[in-house]
Design a protein around this motif. Structure first.
Motif, PDB file in Angstrom:
ATOM      1  N   GLU A 154       1.737  13.116   1.144  1.00 46.36           N
ATOM      2  CA  GLU A 154       2.463  12.815  -0.095  1.00 46.36           C
ATOM      3  C   GLU A 154       2.160  11.382  -0.504  1.00 46.36           C
ATOM      4  N   ALA A 155       1.700  11.210  -1.746  1.00 42.17           N
ATOM      5  CA  ALA A 155       1.349   9.888  -2.266  1.00 42.17           C
ATOM      6  C   ALA A 155       2.609   9.216  -2.806  1.00 42.17           C
ATOM      7  N   VAL A 156       3.190   8.331  -2.011  1.00 40.45           N
ATOM      8  CA  VAL A 156       4.406   7.630  -2.438  1.00 40.45           C
ATOM      9  C   VAL A 156       4.062   6.596  -3.496  1.00 40.45           C
ATOM     10  N   THR A 157       2.960   5.881  -3.312  1.00 37.87           N
ATOM     11  CA  THR A 157       2.502   4.936  -4.332  1.00 37.87           C
ATOM     12  C   THR A 157       0.987   5.043  -4.481  1.00 37.87           C
ATOM     13  N   VAL A 158       0.510   4.775  -5.677  1.00 36.36           N
ATOM     14  CA  VAL A 158      -0.923   4.627  -5.960  1.00 36.36           C
ATOM     15  C   VAL A 158      -1.094   3.297  -6.689  1.00 36.36           C
ATOM     16  N   GLY A 174       1.733  15.192  -8.883  1.00 34.10           N
ATOM     17  CA  GLY A 174       2.511  14.017  -9.243  1.00 34.10           C
ATOM     18  C   GLY A 174       2.367  13.664 -10.705  1.00 34.10           C
ATOM     19  N   ASP A 175       3.213  12.750 -11.170  1.00 31.97           N
ATOM     20  CA  ASP A 175       3.165  12.340 -12.572  1.00 31.97           C
ATOM     21  C   ASP A 175       2.779  10.867 -12.725  1.00 31.97           C
ATOM     22  N   GLY A 176       2.321  10.244 -11.617  1.00 27.73           N
ATOM     23  CA  GLY A 176       1.925   8.840 -11.675  1.00 27.73           C
ATOM     24  C   GLY A 176       0.426   8.672 -11.763  1.00 27.73           C
ATOM     25  N   ASP A 177      -0.034   7.463 -11.412  1.00 28.54           N
ATOM     26  CA  ASP A 177      -1.456   7.158 -11.478  1.00 28.54           C
ATOM     27  C   ASP A 177      -2.253   8.065 -10.545  1.00 28.54           C
ATOM     28  N   GLU A 178      -3.482   8.358 -10.953  1.00 25.65           N
ATOM     29  CA  GLU A 178      -4.389   9.187 -10.163  1.00 25.65           C
ATOM     30  C   GLU A 178      -5.290   8.299  -9.325  1.00 25.65           C
ATOM     31  N   ALA A 179      -5.431   8.625  -8.053  1.00 23.31           N
ATOM     32  CA  ALA A 179      -6.202   7.805  -7.128  1.00 23.31           C
ATOM     33  C   ALA A 179      -7.692   8.058  -7.280  1.00 23.31           C
ATOM     34  N   ALA A 180      -8.442   6.964  -7.390  1.00 25.70           N
ATOM     35  CA  ALA A 180      -9.900   7.014  -7.428  1.00 25.70           C
ATOM     36  C   ALA A 180     -10.427   6.058  -6.368  1.00 25.70           C
ATOM     37  N   ALA A 181     -11.748   6.047  -6.183  1.00 30.93           N
ATOM     38  CA  ALA A 181     -12.357   5.171  -5.188  1.00 30.93           C
ATOM     39  C   ALA A 181     -11.954   3.723  -5.446  1.00 30.93           C
ATOM     40  N   GLY A 182     -11.514   3.052  -4.387  1.00 27.83           N
ATOM     41  CA  GLY A 182     -11.087   1.663  -4.497  1.00 27.83           C
ATOM     42  C   GLY A 182      -9.610   1.472  -4.679  1.00 27.83           C
ATOM     43  N   ASP A 183      -8.905   2.534  -5.059  1.00 27.09           N
ATOM     44  CA  ASP A 183      -7.454   2.443  -5.210  1.00 27.09           C
ATOM     45  C   ASP A 183      -6.780   2.564  -3.841  1.00 27.09           C
ATOM     46  N   THR A 184      -5.594   2.010  -3.718  1.00 20.98           N
ATOM     47  CA  THR A 184      -4.836   2.084  -2.472  1.00 20.98           C
ATOM     48  C   THR A 184      -3.703   3.089  -2.633  1.00 20.98           C
ATOM     49  N   VAL A 185      -3.661   4.052  -1.720  1.00 16.06           N
ATOM     50  CA  VAL A 185      -2.615   5.067  -1.712  1.00 16.06           C
ATOM     51  C   VAL A 185      -1.751   4.860  -0.477  1.00 16.06           C
ATOM     52  N   GLU A 186      -0.434   4.801  -0.662  1.00 23.20           N
ATOM     53  CA  GLU A 186       0.500   4.715   0.457  1.00 23.20           C
ATOM     54  C   GLU A 186       1.097   6.097   0.673  1.00 23.20           C
ATOM     55  N   LEU A 187       0.965   6.594   1.907  1.00 30.50           N
ATOM     56  CA  LEU A 187       1.181   8.002   2.183  1.00 30.50           C
ATOM     57  C   LEU A 187       2.235   8.270   3.234  1.00 30.50           C
ATOM     58  N   LEU A 188       2.889   9.420   3.080  1.00 26.41           N
ATOM     59  CA  LEU A 188       3.504  10.138   4.180  1.00 26.41           C
ATOM     60  C   LEU A 188       2.532  11.254   4.552  1.00 26.41           C
ATOM     61  N   TYR A 189       2.429  11.566   5.826  1.00 32.39           N
ATOM     62  CA  TYR A 189       1.479  12.603   6.226  1.00 32.39           C
ATOM     63  C   TYR A 189       1.975  13.304   7.482  1.00 32.39           C
TER      64      TYR A 189
END
Length: 380
Positions: free
Chosen positions: A177-181, A85-100
């Motif tokens: 798939e990380a739709v949002t981070v 992806g080209d957006g923010d990178e997920a780290a501990a504490g971040d919220t990721v909204e997913l398709l799976y």
């Protein structure tokens, strides 16, 4: 002086602990429904359907991907980026909204998916809210990215399996798939007050227990603050955490420098759970006359020796704090500002304090008096 709301402290948490133990009847393969047998701790896992229903963001991710099962059953976690992806990178504490979509690694049998739905799965990375391999496999994914996560049985459901499809010892493969981070927002650090507004640091202030409002911000978050609590059972040395809980630490340090806690009695102690102190009235309703904003941890960050604020609901912290004395306290939900950790005295002083905890009446009062003789702040 404004009146402090009666502090319900952690009564609600106690009820949650009593209510949430044991196995879940859900068959969701991502949220781990099983706890250790006999545990009375609150579940640290979350049902996928509940999570997904909290977000109804339509996705244009396209058709559900075909999952390529690994050539060999994974014995360790394998993470493969299919699309970076080209957006923010997920780290501990971040919220990721997913398709799976999830399948059995051995033969590709699908057991779960939200692809094609308008419901995304939100996961707080590193919180322990999903099976370990899924949680660990999300670290570093970027918004818009797609990756495959091959999870060994030991990081999935181990020898117990889950539901009708996932048997004991099954390895699992997901494509996500990380739709949002959404990045975790750290607490805001207020500007430092003029030193003339702050209490002396040498312990020379007269004792004070009434305040008209939240004290000026007098600590320097780049420095190290240690609190030494002398009790009638011995000393507890606490390393405070001003970076993660700046306003809570500032309040605690300020109160301590005014001698607020000196000579107070801890009014609650529940075996294997917590000891609660900081109320000069020892009634559970006392406070300094102001309330603090929450500075909450991630789920799963409490541990034995953790020091956190009691409260009567969101943004109602004052002077009452508790120290986790056992595994049930470590399993509390992240509803209390975590501002320190006992670094000396856990195996002796804290253990002795837990030994006089009251198993009845929600721990009130302890079986023997627990008295704070003094709290000394060291700054370096």
């Amino acid at each position: 002086m404004s009146a402090h709301r009666p502090t319900a402290a952690i009564v609600v948490a106690v009820l949650l602990l009593a209510a949430c133990g044991g196995d879940s009847s859900g068959d969701d393969p991502i949220a781990d429904p099983v706890q250790d047998e006999g545990a009375s701790a609150a579940a640290t896992t979350t049902d996928t359907d509940e999570l997904a229903s909290s977000t109804t963001v339509a996705s244009d991710a396209g058709d559900k991907p075909v999952v390529s099962i690994p050539d060999q059953i994974p014995t360790e976690l394998v993470v493969t980026d299919l699309v970076v992806g080209d957006g923010d990178e997920a780290a501990a504490g971040d919220t990721v909204e997913l398709l799976y979509v999830g399948v059995l690694s051995k033969d590709g049998t699908e057991f779960d998916s939200n692809w094609g739905s308008d419901r995304l799965l939100p996961v707080v990375v590193g919180s322990g809210g999903v099976i370990p391999g899924f949680d660990q496999g999300l670290v570093g994914i970027r918004q818009g990215g797609r990756r495959q996560i091959d999870i060994p049985a030991a990081l999935a459901y181990g020898d117990r399996g889950a539901g009708d499809v996932i048997g004991p010892g099954e390895a699992l493969t997901f494509v996500v798939e990380a739709v949002t981070v959404t990045k975790r927002v750290l607490p805001e650090v207020p500007p430092m007050a003029d030193p003339s507004e702050c209490p002396a640091t040498d312990g020379s202030e007269e004792q004070r227990r009434e305040f008209d409002g939240v004290p000026p911000f007098c600590i320097d978050v780049t420095k190290t603050y240690t609190a030494t609590i002398a009790t009638n059972f011995g000393e507890l040395v606490i390393e405070l955490d001003p970076e993660r809980a700046p306003q809570t630490v500032n309040s605690f340090v300020t109160l301590a420098r005014y001698g607020y806690f000196d000579g107070t009695v801890c009014h609650r102690a529940i075996p294997g759970f917590v000891v609660q102190c900081g109320d000069p009235t020892a009634t559970g309703t006392g406070g300094p006359g102001y309330m603090l904003p929450d500075e909450l941890p991630l789920p799963g960050e409490y541990q034995i020796g953790s020091v956190a604020m009691a409260n009567a609901g969101p943004d109602t912290g004052g002077s009452q704090f508790f120290i986790v004395t056992g595994p049930n306290g470590a399993a509390l939900p992240p509803s209390y500002s975590l501002f320190g950790q006992v670094t000396q005295g856990v195996e002796q002083t804290l253990l002795e304090i837990d030994g006089v905890a009251n198993p009845e009446n929600n721990g009130v009062p302890p079986l023997d008096e627990i008295r704070i003789e003094s709290v000394t702040i060291t700054e370096s």
